[in-house]
Design a protein around this motif. Structure first.
Motif, PDB file in Angstrom:
ATOM      1  N   CYS A   1      -6.021  64.268 -41.539  1.00  0.00           N
ATOM      2  CA  CYS A   1      -5.966  64.409 -42.993  1.00  0.00           C
ATOM      3  C   CYS A   1      -7.036  63.533 -43.644  1.00  0.00           C
ATOM      4  CB  CYS A   1      -4.576  63.995 -43.481  1.00  0.00           C
ATOM      5  SG  CYS A   1      -4.474  63.820 -45.275  1.00  0.00           S
TER       6      CYS A   1
ATOM      7  N   HIS B   1      -7.053  62.417 -46.621  1.00  0.00           N
ATOM      8  CA  HIS B   1      -6.457  61.489 -47.590  1.00  0.00           C
ATOM      9  C   HIS B   1      -5.852  60.271 -46.911  1.00  0.00           C
ATOM     10  CE1 HIS B   1      -7.178  64.484 -50.591  1.00  0.00           C
ATOM     11  NE2 HIS B   1      -6.298  65.335 -50.111  1.00  0.00           N
ATOM     12  N   CYS B   2      -4.942  60.514 -45.958  1.00  0.00           N
ATOM     13  CA  CYS B   2      -4.188  59.396 -45.371  1.00  0.00           C
ATOM     14  C   CYS B   2      -4.636  59.068 -43.954  1.00  0.00           C
ATOM     15  CB  CYS B   2      -2.690  59.703 -45.376  1.00  0.00           C
ATOM     16  SG  CYS B   2      -2.205  61.007 -44.228  1.00  0.00           S
TER      17      CYS B   2
ATOM     18  N   ALA C   1       1.816  64.728 -43.148  1.00  0.00           N
ATOM     19  CA  ALA C   1       2.169  63.307 -43.180  1.00  0.00           C
ATOM     20  C   ALA C   1       2.334  62.779 -44.607  1.00  0.00           C
ATOM     21  CB  ALA C   1       1.113  62.489 -42.437  1.00  0.00           C
ATOM     22  N   CYS C   2       1.360  63.031 -45.473  1.00  0.00           N
ATOM     23  CA  CYS C   2       1.412  62.415 -46.809  1.00  0.00           C
ATOM     24  C   CYS C   2       1.761  63.406 -47.908  1.00  0.00           C
ATOM     25  CB  CYS C   2       0.097  61.713 -47.142  1.00  0.00           C
ATOM     26  SG  CYS C   2      -1.283  62.842 -47.442  1.00  0.00           S
TER      27      CYS C   2
ATOM     28  N   CYS D   1      -0.739  68.059 -46.485  1.00  0.00           N
ATOM     29  CA  CYS D   1      -0.774  67.283 -45.246  1.00  0.00           C
ATOM     30  C   CYS D   1       0.664  67.058 -44.776  1.00  0.00           C
ATOM     31  CB  CYS D   1      -1.469  65.955 -45.510  1.00  0.00           C
ATOM     32  SG  CYS D   1      -1.212  64.732 -44.218  1.00  0.00           S
TER      33      CYS D   1
END
Ligand SMILES: [Zn+2]
Length: 193
Positions: A94, A96-97, A137-138, A135
């Motif tokens: 990802c 972003h994270c 995850a985030c 995502c």
């Protein structure tokens, strides 16, 4: 032994500018003799491609190659998912994270559950759709071209140059190539069929 390719993929060229950039690079490659202008059946990703020309030896590393050799160049314009051709994508990260999502299960097979959202992202790009998924995850939405695929397994772009069965392209040539692409960010992808 299968057919191998090296692809120089311009990941910054927009759909609008891809055609102009392709024409510029094609003129340069023909003028310098790297490829010949008359297209022939010399590539596996299209019906016709540009065969390697009299100046091609100067842009590759020939150590370990039997000469003479013959390769072909396919210039791909338009939304394309470039991929390494064999095996499965292993992981995706990802932007972003920075979480990395493993796409393979414990048997090193593509995990249906992990792969499910990304299948649509990859197929969508090829079909002209920007599929934005969150995502895992985030939870933040990610543009299709922003995912980072392990080993550049997939590269989403509008312009790519696939060199079929060429000896390794010299780094200096790839650098000069990039300058002809307006110094865009490029990815050198290698694979085989
Ligand atoms: Zn994330």
């Amino acid at each position: 032994m299968g057919d191998r390719f090296q692809a120089i993929v311009d990941v910054q060229a927009s759909a609008q500018e891809a055609g102009t950039l392709a024409a510029d690079v094609r003129s340069w490659l023909i003028a310098s003799g790297v490829v010949s202008a008359e297209r022939t059946d010399c590539v596996l990703s299209a019906d016709l491609g540009y065969p390697s020309g009299p100046g091609a030896d100067a842009v590759v590393g020939l150590s370990g190659w039997s000469v003479p050799w013959q390769g072909g160049l396919d210039i791909t314009i338009g939304r394309t998912v470039f991929d390494a051709g064999q095996g499965d994508p292993m992981a995706v990260t990802c932007p972003h994270c920075s979480a990395t999502i493993d796409l393979l299960d414990e048997d090193f097979e593509l995990s249906d559950e992990a792969w499910e959202p990304f299948r649509e992202v990859v197929h969508g790009w090829g079909e002209g759709r920007d599929v934005i998924v969150p995502c895992p995850a985030c939870g933040r939405p990610v543009e299709p071209t922003f995912w980072k695929w392990a080993d550049d397994y997939f590269v989403f772009a509008h312009l790519g140059f696939m060199f079929w069965n060429w000896p390794p392209l010299r780094p200096e040539f790839v650098a000069e190539f990039t300058r002809h692409l307006a110094d865009h960010r490029t990815v050198l992808l290698e694979g085989k069929l």
